[in-house]
Design an enzyme around this catalytic site. Structure first.
Site, PDB file in Angstrom:
ATOM      1  N   GLU A 143     -78.482   8.206 -12.106  1.00 22.23           N
ATOM      2  CA  GLU A 143     -77.019   8.321 -12.195  1.00 22.23           C
ATOM      3  C   GLU A 143     -76.430   9.305 -11.180  1.00 22.23           C
ATOM      4  OE1 GLU A 143     -76.212   7.444 -16.879  1.00 22.23           O
ATOM      5  OE2 GLU A 143     -77.012   9.418 -16.419  1.00 22.23           O
TER       6      GLU A 143
HETATM    7  C1  ACM Z   1     -80.716   7.943 -18.222  1.00 21.57           C
HETATM    8  O1  ACM Z   1     -80.561   7.500 -19.377  1.00 21.57           O
HETATM    9  N1  ACM Z   1     -79.677   8.337 -17.515  1.00 21.57           N
HETATM   10  C2  ACM Z   1     -82.019   8.034 -17.618  1.00 21.57           C
END
Ligand code: ACM
Length: 486
Positions: free
Chosen positions: A297
């Site tokens: 992310e």
């Molecule tokens: C995640 O759930 N951002 C690895």
């Protein structure tokens, strides 16, 4: 009081082979003793203590001649074990201490749920070994901090289901939870009071506490996998050290649950000096083979910068003797030898992971819509999130990691992991509620041969754990999908 006799096969994860012999039940008499190979003395002590708790008998540990015997050897694989229960005695045999420890966890499930005067173990033979080497769970200490004792309690629970890796998510936007000598503000500021989601909790592990925790887990054959999440999820580090932002300007602490807004700066040498200091320190504190660098992310890291960052950082764990693990986004670039990609999303395919597998990299399978313990069980769950949907017990069980991604078959899998993110958690009871029973489903997927497992069998065996968990004081979720025994 006479305890109810367990069935030999009422075990989770289901063993490879269970051959009951009702004529061979073993009565645990007041003179029961455990004899052991000296190299397995710790395991013998643990087994003797479990037998004491179940029966109230003294259960001494001796060199030879015990009615319960622990034998090392006879198997090439250290986790492979065999249990023979006969009227005249019980033998636990394994290739290594890992296997003996696994055998003890199996035997523990065959003991009654509470102390009884007359305890009988069901006769027969169990032969067993795991499908995957890596059977993991993850605890997010960044969104809510849990103390060393609370983490140890979780270790004590997960080992009962043969989970052998505990991934600790140690850093994120809200908090930084591991002391790094030379960078004291990371934890002085990033681990202070109120640094959890909602401004609740806070805290950090000192290097000494982390070392002690790693040793505690290691004594129970659990490998700690530390994660330092990079290059995103770094707001807490940037609050502590504004020089880690691109413009050097201070940023504010954040205790909301947004993601994707923070990033280290790929174009500054200070970034890499910091990251290498942290990775060197974490590697030195961690005896296990893995070091997880996050990589997920990184929405505020431009793609070019993300690649540049990974090109410099992915080799660092290897430089300090560790295998790099990262969330699967890192598979957008060529990975260094031995690196492991952890798939966490809900899409049916991923080109980067397939390419990494094709190049010989191993994969840990953690699809959020099956294995994330922080998803709600159903829409009424008091805890958890639902961005990947709701994940009931059958949903967490009825899938197979070798079918999850095209190009990522059995031979590419290191194993499975059930992550538990802590945005909605406040206590060990909350951990237990989300983990049990779904962690048992992931444990069975990781251990039991694929062809041997099915939902009706799992559901029926799971039902027998209700009274055991009640006796242990575990706040498990009484899912309506299971007809729990009282
Ligand atoms: C995640 O759930 N951002 C690895």
């Amino acid at each position: 009081m006479r305890a109810t006799l367990r069935r030999l096969g009422d075990v989770i994860p289901l063993p490879v082979s269970v051959r009951p012999d009702p004529a061979a039940n073993f009565l645990v008499s007041p003179t029961v003793s455990v004899s052991t190979d000296p190299a397995a003395a710790d395991i013998a002590d643990q087994l003797a203590e479990l037998l004491r708790q179940a029966t109230g008998h003294p259960v001494p540990v001796t060199g030879t001649g015990g009615s319960v015997e622990i034998v090392l050897g006879g198997y090439d694989k250290s986790e492979a074990y065999r249990i023979d229960i006969a009227a005249g005695g019980v033998t636990l045999r394994a290739g290594g201490n890992e296997g003996l420890f696994a055998a003890v966890q199996t035997l523990r499930q065959l003991l009654p749920v509470a102390e009884a005067d007359e305890v009988t173990l069901p006769g027969g033979t169990i032969e067993d070994e795991p499908r995957f080497a890596y059977r993991g769970t993850m605890l997010d200490l960044a969104r809510h901090f849990f103390t060393p004792d609370e983490i140890k309690s979780y270790v004590d629970l997960i080992v009962q289901f043969k989970i052998n890796h505990l991934h600790l998510h140690l850093t994120d936007d809200q908090g930084w939870r591991l002391e790094i000598p030379g960078w004291p503000r990371l934890t002085e500021v990033g681990g202070g009071a109120g640094t959890g989601v909602g401004g609740v909790g806070g805290g950090f592990l000192t290097a000494a506490e982390y070392t002690d925790l790693v040793a505690y887990a290691g004594q129970r054959f659990v490998t700690i996998v530390p994660e330092i999440d990079l290059p995103g999820h770094v707001n807490a580090a940037q609050v502590a050290y504004p020089e880690l932002t691109c413009d050097g300007e201070p940023v504010s602490p954040r205790t909301d649950a947004e993601v994707g807004y923070s990033s280290l700066c790929a174009n500054r040498d200070e970034t890499y000096a910091f990251v290498e200091d942290v990775i060197r320190t974490v590697a030195a504190l961690t005896p296990g083979p893995f070091l997880h660098i996050g990589g997920d992310e990184a929405f505020s890291t431009p793609p070019e910068d993300y690649r540049r960052f990974l090109a410099r950082v992915l080799p660092m764990p290897g430089k300090y003797g560790k295998r790099t693990v990262g969330w699967h986004e890192m598979a957008a670039v060529d990975l260094p030898p031995g690196a492991v990609a952890q798939y966490w999303r809900i899409e049916p395919a991923d080109d980067g992971v397939a390419r990494a597998a094709d190049r010989g990299h191993q994969v840990i399978m953690s699809p959020a819509d099956r294995s994330y313990l922080d998803m709600k069980y159903d829409k009424d769950s008091p805890l958890g999130l639902d961005w990947a949907g709701v994940v009931g017990v059958q949903r967490s069980y009825d899938w197979d990691p070798a079918d999850r991604l095209p190009g990522v078959g059995e031979e590419s899998l290191l194993g499975v992991e059930a992550p538990l993110w802590s945005e909605t958690l406040r206590s060990p009871a909350d951990i237990q509620f989300l983990a049990f029973p779904r962690l048992c489903a992931i444990a069975e997927i990781g251990w039991t041969p694929r062809a041997a497992r099915n939902w009706p069998s799992f559901r029926e065996r799971l039902a027998t754990f209700g009274p055991r968990w009640t006796a242990q004081g575990i706040n498990f979720h009484r899912s309506a999908e299971v007809d729990w025994l009282d």
